[in-house]
Design a protein around this motif. Structure first.
Motif, PDB file in Angstrom:
ATOM      1  N   VAL A  63      -0.435  -9.056 -13.754  1.00 52.06           N
ATOM      2  CA  VAL A  63      -0.694  -9.335 -12.338  1.00 52.06           C
ATOM      3  C   VAL A  63      -1.791 -10.383 -12.182  1.00 52.06           C
ATOM      4  CG1 VAL A  63      -1.198  -8.368 -10.081  1.00 52.06           C
ATOM      5  CG2 VAL A  63      -0.019  -6.970 -11.805  1.00 52.06           C
ATOM      6  N   VAL A  64      -1.380 -11.569 -11.793  1.00 54.84           N
ATOM      7  CA  VAL A  64      -2.317 -12.649 -11.470  1.00 54.84           C
ATOM      8  C   VAL A  64      -2.492 -12.651  -9.956  1.00 54.84           C
ATOM      9  CG1 VAL A  64      -2.754 -15.130 -11.576  1.00 54.84           C
ATOM     10  CG2 VAL A  64      -1.520 -13.983 -13.454  1.00 54.84           C
ATOM     11  N   ASP A  65      -3.724 -12.432  -9.502  1.00 50.13           N
ATOM     12  CA  ASP A  65      -3.988 -12.275  -8.076  1.00 50.13           C
ATOM     13  C   ASP A  65      -3.516 -13.494  -7.281  1.00 50.13           C
ATOM     14  OD1 ASP A  65      -5.007 -10.971  -5.805  1.00 50.13           O
ATOM     15  OD2 ASP A  65      -6.895 -12.077  -5.943  1.00 50.13           O
ATOM     16  N   GLY A  66      -2.648 -13.239  -6.297  1.00 52.71           N
ATOM     17  CA  GLY A  66      -2.123 -14.297  -5.455  1.00 52.71           C
ATOM     18  C   GLY A  66      -0.943 -15.038  -6.053  1.00 52.71           C
ATOM     19  N   ASP A  67      -0.561 -14.702  -7.288  1.00 54.96           N
ATOM     20  CA  ASP A  67       0.546 -15.401  -7.943  1.00 54.96           C
ATOM     21  C   ASP A  67       1.699 -14.450  -8.262  1.00 54.96           C
ATOM     22  OD1 ASP A  67       1.538 -17.933  -9.347  1.00 54.96           O
ATOM     23  OD2 ASP A  67       1.603 -16.481 -10.994  1.00 54.96           O
ATOM     24  N   THR A  68       1.408 -13.347  -8.954  1.00 54.45           N
ATOM     25  CA  THR A  68       2.449 -12.350  -9.242  1.00 54.45           C
ATOM     26  C   THR A  68       2.164 -11.022  -8.554  1.00 54.45           C
ATOM     27  OG1 THR A  68       1.305 -11.649 -11.276  1.00 54.45           O
ATOM     28  CG2 THR A  68       2.993 -13.377 -11.483  1.00 54.45           C
ATOM     29  N   GLY A  69       1.118 -10.978  -7.744  1.00 48.43           N
ATOM     30  CA  GLY A  69       0.750  -9.763  -7.022  1.00 48.43           C
ATOM     31  C   GLY A  69      -0.636  -9.925  -6.434  1.00 48.43           C
ATOM     32  N   LEU A  70      -1.195  -8.831  -5.939  1.00 44.36           N
ATOM     33  CA  LEU A  70      -2.535  -8.841  -5.371  1.00 44.36           C
ATOM     34  C   LEU A  70      -3.391  -7.796  -6.075  1.00 44.36           C
ATOM     35  CD1 LEU A  70      -1.696  -9.058  -1.543  1.00 44.36           C
ATOM     36  CD2 LEU A  70      -2.271 -10.940  -3.104  1.00 44.36           C
ATOM     37  N   VAL A  71      -4.665  -8.146  -6.298  1.00 49.36           N
ATOM     38  CA  VAL A  71      -5.601  -7.252  -6.985  1.00 49.36           C
ATOM     39  C   VAL A  71      -6.802  -7.018  -6.079  1.00 49.36           C
ATOM     40  CG1 VAL A  71      -6.990  -6.883  -9.060  1.00 49.36           C
ATOM     41  CG2 VAL A  71      -4.867  -8.217  -9.209  1.00 49.36           C
ATOM     42  N   TYR A  72      -7.250  -5.760  -5.984  1.00 51.90           N
ATOM     43  CA  TYR A  72      -8.385  -5.431  -5.120  1.00 51.90           C
ATOM     44  C   TYR A  72      -9.333  -4.488  -5.863  1.00 51.90           C
ATOM     45  CZ  TYR A  72      -6.623  -0.729  -4.408  1.00 51.90           C
ATOM     46  OH  TYR A  72      -6.234   0.564  -4.616  1.00 51.90           O
ATOM     47  N   PRO A  73     -10.583  -4.310  -5.414  1.00 49.48           N
ATOM     48  CA  PRO A  73     -11.553  -3.443  -6.095  1.00 49.48           C
ATOM     49  C   PRO A  73     -11.140  -1.969  -5.998  1.00 49.48           C
ATOM     50  CG  PRO A  73     -12.661  -4.986  -4.626  1.00 49.48           C
ATOM     51  CD  PRO A  73     -11.197  -5.062  -4.311  1.00 49.48           C
ATOM     52  N   PRO A  74     -11.323  -1.181  -7.048  1.00 47.08           N
ATOM     53  CA  PRO A  74     -10.905   0.233  -7.035  1.00 47.08           C
ATOM     54  C   PRO A  74     -11.742   1.065  -6.069  1.00 47.08           C
ATOM     55  CG  PRO A  74     -12.256  -0.224  -8.953  1.00 47.08           C
ATOM     56  CD  PRO A  74     -11.986  -1.556  -8.308  1.00 47.08           C
ATOM     57  N   GLY A  75     -11.105   2.097  -5.507  1.00 46.00           N
ATOM     58  CA  GLY A  75     -11.815   3.035  -4.654  1.00 46.00           C
ATOM     59  C   GLY A  75     -12.119   2.538  -3.258  1.00 46.00           C
ATOM     60  N   ASP A  76     -11.637   1.354  -2.896  1.00 44.57           N
ATOM     61  CA  ASP A  76     -11.943   0.739  -1.596  1.00 44.57           C
ATOM     62  C   ASP A  76     -10.694   0.765  -0.717  1.00 44.57           C
ATOM     63  OD1 ASP A  76     -12.577  -0.938   0.540  1.00 44.57           O
ATOM     64  OD2 ASP A  76     -13.761  -2.303  -0.686  1.00 44.57           O
ATOM     65  N   ALA A  77     -10.611   1.752   0.172  1.00 41.93           N
ATOM     66  CA  ALA A  77      -9.427   1.912   1.013  1.00 41.93           C
ATOM     67  C   ALA A  77      -9.245   0.714   1.949  1.00 41.93           C
ATOM     68  CB  ALA A  77      -9.526   3.201   1.824  1.00 41.93           C
ATOM     69  N   LYS A  78     -10.350   0.154   2.439  1.00 45.75           N
ATOM     70  CA  LYS A  78     -10.242  -1.007   3.335  1.00 45.75           C
ATOM     71  C   LYS A  78      -9.675  -2.213   2.584  1.00 45.75           C
ATOM     72  CE  LYS A  78     -10.993  -3.447   7.108  1.00 45.75           C
ATOM     73  NZ  LYS A  78     -10.731  -4.818   6.639  1.00 45.75           N
ATOM     74  N   ALA A  79     -10.150  -2.435   1.371  1.00 41.39           N
ATOM     75  CA  ALA A  79      -9.640  -3.550   0.576  1.00 41.39           C
ATOM     76  C   ALA A  79      -8.159  -3.346   0.239  1.00 41.39           C
ATOM     77  CB  ALA A  79     -10.450  -3.704  -0.708  1.00 41.39           C
ATOM     78  N   LEU A  80      -7.769  -2.095  -0.005  1.00 39.16           N
ATOM     79  CA  LEU A  80      -6.359  -1.798  -0.271  1.00 39.16           C
ATOM     80  C   LEU A  80      -5.518  -2.074   0.972  1.00 39.16           C
ATOM     81  CD1 LEU A  80      -3.944  -0.690  -1.793  1.00 39.16           C
ATOM     82  CD2 LEU A  80      -4.748   1.632  -1.275  1.00 39.16           C
ATOM     83  N   SER A  81      -5.975  -1.627   2.136  1.00 37.78           N
ATOM     84  CA  SER A  81      -5.202  -1.864   3.366  1.00 37.78           C
ATOM     85  C   SER A  81      -5.105  -3.355   3.658  1.00 37.78           C
ATOM     86  CB  SER A  81      -5.827  -1.122   4.551  1.00 37.78           C
ATOM     87  OG  SER A  81      -7.067  -1.693   4.909  1.00 37.78           O
ATOM     88  N   ASP A  82      -6.174  -4.116   3.341  1.00 41.49           N
ATOM     89  CA  ASP A  82      -6.130  -5.572   3.529  1.00 41.49           C
ATOM     90  C   ASP A  82      -5.054  -6.190   2.648  1.00 41.49           C
ATOM     91  OD1 ASP A  82      -8.178  -5.450   5.357  1.00 41.49           O
ATOM     92  OD2 ASP A  82      -9.745  -6.078   3.941  1.00 41.49           O
ATOM     93  N   ALA A  83      -4.961  -5.722   1.403  1.00 41.82           N
ATOM     94  CA  ALA A  83      -3.936  -6.239   0.498  1.00 41.82           C
ATOM     95  C   ALA A  83      -2.540  -5.892   0.996  1.00 41.82           C
ATOM     96  CB  ALA A  83      -4.159  -5.680  -0.911  1.00 41.82           C
ATOM     97  N   MET A  84      -2.370  -4.656   1.490  1.00 40.05           N
ATOM     98  CA  MET A  84      -1.073  -4.229   2.010  1.00 40.05           C
ATOM     99  C   MET A  84      -0.703  -5.038   3.254  1.00 40.05           C
ATOM    100  SD  MET A  84      -1.807  -0.155   1.425  1.00 40.05           S
ATOM    101  CE  MET A  84      -0.334   0.473   2.235  1.00 40.05           C
TER     102      MET A  84
END
Length: 385
Positions: free
Chosen positions: A316-337
């Motif tokens: 997983v290359v961030d922005g190329d084959t997927g998105l990567v976010y910091p662990p344990g951060d629900a806000k960062a996960l929702s932003d990625a979704m």
């Protein structure tokens, strides 16, 4: 031509690795020794003819439930008849691993450490909050150090686990090989009996998919919080899996209109879910690899993963084959979704690149790492004699 005798010592036979084991058995005389049990279901067919030997040996269980240790009683006979022994050095198999490694070493056999562990957010957070966890993790690190003294080579799940071994133990980089996690072909097999019309009902808008064990380590709590923060009212999330948090997920699915819970997904349902979903969600606080990432990318789904997922380093290359976010951060996960569904063209492009990238992680790739680790261990064992 002589075929090396290789034994894999494990606590249980993971059926999703059967294709990998069978492929390895084409080049060596392979035996899998199970010290605990073979789980019912989970793609396991006890009557199936196999090119490898699977044997369950008597064991003693210390403790109860998931925290028990398994000590096999017939290791000497098995190790003595092998040229090399492949051993998983995890906390669950600590007693098995240490005993098997030392025994193999004393008998002049090659020892391969099959490792998936790495320093991770899940362990660090628990050690920070709990003295008990600090003691357990300290003891586990001491075990890994003791175990490493008997090891000739390392067969790591992926790059992250391989680099962890090189950094924390006195094992040279040239004796560490990685690349053993591949998809189980049966997990992506369509079924004629599946009700496609019923599964299509799920496709009512942008659709994210979580597929895995429902445990705290898998980031389930953070995922439920992230669902509450989604921007698009038609954005839906399917959770498929089983585990200790299943009842909590089921309750949340009744409270949150955006959430659907379908329980355990057999191969045909997995295939259907990959077909109707737009992207994969892997919020793990620690995951040695994540089979779901490999499967989803093979199906053309880009993953949104935490940085504590082992597969991320290679796939997983961030922005190329997927998105990567910091662990344990629900806000960062929702932003990625939210980012996934707000830009369908980007999501589709990432899915296409994901499919292309994961195609190199096939049986041949995994077999090469296995062969190099085994041959290296046998060579080093001969030098010790």
């Amino acid at each position: 031509m002589y075929r090396p005798k290789v034994t894999i010592v494990t606590n249980t036979f993971p059926p999703y690795r059967e294709a990998l084991f069978n492929h390895w058995a084409e080049s060596v005389d392979l035996r899998v020794v199970v010290c605990e049990s073979i789980p019912p279901g989970r793609l396991w067919d006890p009557g199936k003819e196999r090119s490898l030997s699977v044997e369950r040996i008597p064991s003693i269980r210390l403790g109860q439930g998931g925290k028990s240790l398994i000590i096999p009683l017939a290791l000497r006979r098995i190790v003595k008849d092998s040229d090399a022994v492949v051993i998983g050095g995890t906390w669950r198999t600590a007693a098995v691993s240490l005993k098997a490694a030392r025994l193999a070493r004393s008998l002049g056999k090659g020892v391969v450490w099959w490792s998936g562990d790495f320093d991770n957010y899940f362990y660090r957070e628990r050690a920070r909050d709990s003295k008990g966890w600090r003691l357990v993790l300290g003891a586990y690190q001491k075990f890994r150090k003791l175990f490493s003294y008997s090891v000739d080579t390392v067969l790591a799940y992926g790059q992250r686990a391989g680099e962890d071994v090189i950094k924390n133990f006195d094992i040279p980089a040239e004796r560490v090989f990685w690349g053993t996690q591949i998809i189980y072909p049966g997990n992506l097999s369509p079924s004629d009996s599946l009700d496609q019309e019923k599964i299509e009902v799920l496709k009512v808008g942008p659709l994210g998919l979580f597929l895995g064990y429902l445990e705290e380590r898998k980031g389930v709590c953070q995922l439920l919080d992230a669902v509450r923060l989604l921007d698009n009212p038609s954005h839906r999330v399917i959770i498929a899996g089983e585990g200790s948090m299943a009842s909590e997920v089921a309750r949340a699915s009744k409270e949150l209109p955006a959430l659907m819970f379908v329980g355990y997904a057999d191969p045909s349902l997995r295939t259907a879910l990959f077909q109707v979903s737009d992207y994969l969600i892997v919020p793990s606080l620690y995951d040695p690899w994540s089979q779901a990432v490999s499967e989803a990318m093979t199906a053309g789904l880009p993953p949104a993963i935490s940085s504590e997922v082992g597969a991320g380093d290679e796939l997983v290359v961030d922005g190329d084959t997927g998105l990567v976010y910091p662990p344990g951060d629900a806000k960062a996960l929702s932003d990625a979704m939210n980012r996934m569904v707000s830009n369908p063209d980007l999501m589709a492009d990432m899915g296409n690149r994901a499919r292309e990238r994961v195609s190199a992680f096939n049986l041949e790739y995994a077999a090469t790492a296995f062969q190099q680790a085994v041959e290296g261990a046998i060579s080093l064992s001969k030098q010790r004699r």
